[in-house]
Design an enzyme around this catalytic site. Structure first.
Site, PDB file in Angstrom:
ATOM      1  N   LYS A  48     -69.688  31.835 104.418  1.00  0.00           N
ATOM      2  CA  LYS A  48     -69.430  32.241 105.834  1.00  0.00           C
ATOM      3  C   LYS A  48     -69.255  33.797 105.921  1.00  0.00           C
ATOM      4  O   LYS A  48     -69.241  34.445 104.886  1.00  0.00           O
ATOM      5  CB  LYS A  48     -67.744  32.127 105.935  1.00  0.00           C
ATOM      6  CG  LYS A  48     -67.261  30.573 105.875  1.00  0.00           C
ATOM      7  CD  LYS A  48     -65.843  30.428 105.492  1.00  0.00           C
ATOM      8  CE  LYS A  48     -65.736  29.031 104.760  1.00  0.00           C
ATOM      9  NZ  LYS A  48     -64.589  29.097 103.933  1.00  0.00           N
ATOM     10  N   ARG A  97     -55.221  20.041 106.115  1.00  0.00           N
ATOM     11  CA  ARG A  97     -54.368  20.356 107.323  1.00  0.00           C
ATOM     12  C   ARG A  97     -54.787  19.113 108.447  1.00  0.00           C
ATOM     13  O   ARG A  97     -53.905  18.801 108.920  1.00  0.00           O
ATOM     14  CB  ARG A  97     -55.259  21.308 108.132  1.00  0.00           C
ATOM     15  CG  ARG A  97     -55.045  22.931 107.430  1.00  0.00           C
ATOM     16  CD  ARG A  97     -55.865  23.921 107.993  1.00  0.00           C
ATOM     17  NE  ARG A  97     -57.560  23.445 107.496  1.00  0.00           N
ATOM     18  CZ  ARG A  97     -58.166  24.036 107.780  1.00  0.00           C
ATOM     19  NH1 ARG A  97     -58.031  25.494 108.324  1.00  0.00           N
ATOM     20  NH2 ARG A  97     -59.551  24.000 107.607  1.00  0.00           N
ATOM     21  N   SER A 135     -58.776  30.877 108.431  1.00  0.00           N
ATOM     22  CA  SER A 135     -58.974  32.222 108.244  1.00  0.00           C
ATOM     23  C   SER A 135     -59.989  32.507 109.461  1.00  0.00           C
ATOM     24  O   SER A 135     -60.015  33.859 109.858  1.00  0.00           O
ATOM     25  CB  SER A 135     -59.459  32.378 106.860  1.00  0.00           C
ATOM     26  OG  SER A 135     -58.363  32.329 105.989  1.00  0.00           O
TER      27      SER A 135
HETATM   28  O1  PNS Z   1     -61.454  28.307 101.257  1.00  0.00           O
HETATM   29  P1  PNS Z   1     -62.669  27.624 101.079  1.00  0.00           P
HETATM   30  O2  PNS Z   1     -63.809  28.604 101.274  1.00  0.00           O
HETATM   31  O3  PNS Z   1     -62.849  26.310 101.633  1.00  0.00           O
HETATM   32  O4  PNS Z   1     -62.869  27.650  99.401  1.00  0.00           O
HETATM   33  C1  PNS Z   1     -63.782  26.807  98.851  1.00  0.00           C
HETATM   34  C2  PNS Z   1     -63.606  27.238  97.234  1.00  0.00           C
HETATM   35  C3  PNS Z   1     -64.024  28.693  96.951  1.00  0.00           C
HETATM   36  C4  PNS Z   1     -62.442  26.668  96.550  1.00  0.00           C
HETATM   37  C5  PNS Z   1     -65.059  26.591  96.533  1.00  0.00           C
HETATM   38  O5  PNS Z   1     -66.119  26.921  97.219  1.00  0.00           O
HETATM   39  C6  PNS Z   1     -65.150  26.921  94.977  1.00  0.00           C
HETATM   40  O6  PNS Z   1     -64.346  26.336  94.156  1.00  0.00           O
HETATM   41  N1  PNS Z   1     -66.238  27.891  94.769  1.00  0.00           N
HETATM   42  C7  PNS Z   1     -66.368  28.565  93.521  1.00  0.00           C
HETATM   43  C8  PNS Z   1     -67.552  27.841  92.797  1.00  0.00           C
HETATM   44  C9  PNS Z   1     -67.706  26.564  92.445  1.00  0.00           C
HETATM   45  O7  PNS Z   1     -66.897  26.101  91.577  1.00  0.00           O
HETATM   46  N2  PNS Z   1     -68.189  25.636  93.319  1.00  0.00           N
HETATM   47  C10 PNS Z   1     -68.193  24.160  93.294  1.00  0.00           C
HETATM   48  C11 PNS Z   1     -67.140  23.548  93.947  1.00  0.00           C
HETATM   49  S1  PNS Z   1     -67.159  21.870  93.595  1.00  0.00           S
END
Ligand code: PNS
Length: 166
Positions: A48, A97, A135
């Site tokens: 994003k 949610r 957000s």
């Molecule tokens: O608030 P969000 O953007 O929905 O959070 C997503 C988040 C940050 C939890 C996810 O993208 C994440 O864990 N990113 C770190 C990299 C990673 O481990 N990716 C694989 C996830 S299965």
């Protein structure tokens, strides 16, 4: 809580910025865990356009949870499961949610378990009044001059005003 080993959880996300919905999830989590990392990811699965830098988001979360010693705000690079393992956190917290969140959340939970079989993802439902809050909506509405004081706490509001003017 009163087990021999403290229960350490990690609540990962983009938190751009943290909303009262996120805060609600974190405070619910504190009812059942001993320590909570609120972890801002440098790499989000759904890319994003960001408003705050990762460092600013961590600072904001620190301000919001200044009175809660069991919460630590951190930033992390790379895989969530690697960071969680480093910090001794085997519980991943996410908020649900609505049904629309479910598919994405289930995919991430399953993938994280493939990557580290000891990790458990626990979902919390936010207070009803925050069930539509995100957000991205806060960024958009605040950017257009809307009053966000019901949806983000004071430190976030101050940062939004500083960033966006008004
Ligand atoms: O608030 P969000 O953007 O929905 O959070 C997503 C988040 C940050 C939890 C996810 O993208 C994440 O864990 N990113 C770190 C990299 C990673 O481990 N990716 C694989 C996830 S299965």
């Amino acid at each position: 809580m009163s087990q021999a080993q403290p229960v350490i959880a990690i609540y990962p996300g983009s938190f751009d910025p943290i909303t009262r919905g996120h805060e609600d999830i974190a405070r619910r989590t504190l009812r059942v865990v001993d320590r909570l990392y609120i972890a801002v990811a440098y790499t989000a699965t759904q890319a994003k356009k960001s408003l705050f830098t990762v460092e600013e988001r961590v600072e904001i979360i620190r301000e919001v949870f200044a009175g809660e010693p069991r919460v630590e705000a951190v930033a992390f690079r790379g895989l969530l499961v690697d960071f969680a393992r480093e910090r001794g956190a085997r519980v991943v917290i996410r908020g649900l949610r609505a049904v629309s969140d479910f598919e994405y959340e289930l995919q991430m939970a399953q993938m994280n378990r493939e990557l580290w079989e000891e990790v458990e993802t626990v979902f919390f439902a936010p207070e009803l009044e925050y069930s539509f809050l995100s957000s991205s909506l806060v960024r958009e509405v605040a950017g257009l001059g809307g009053d966000m004081s019901r949806f983000v706490s004071a430190p976030v509001l101050a940062r939004l005003k500083a960033k966006l003017g008004g």
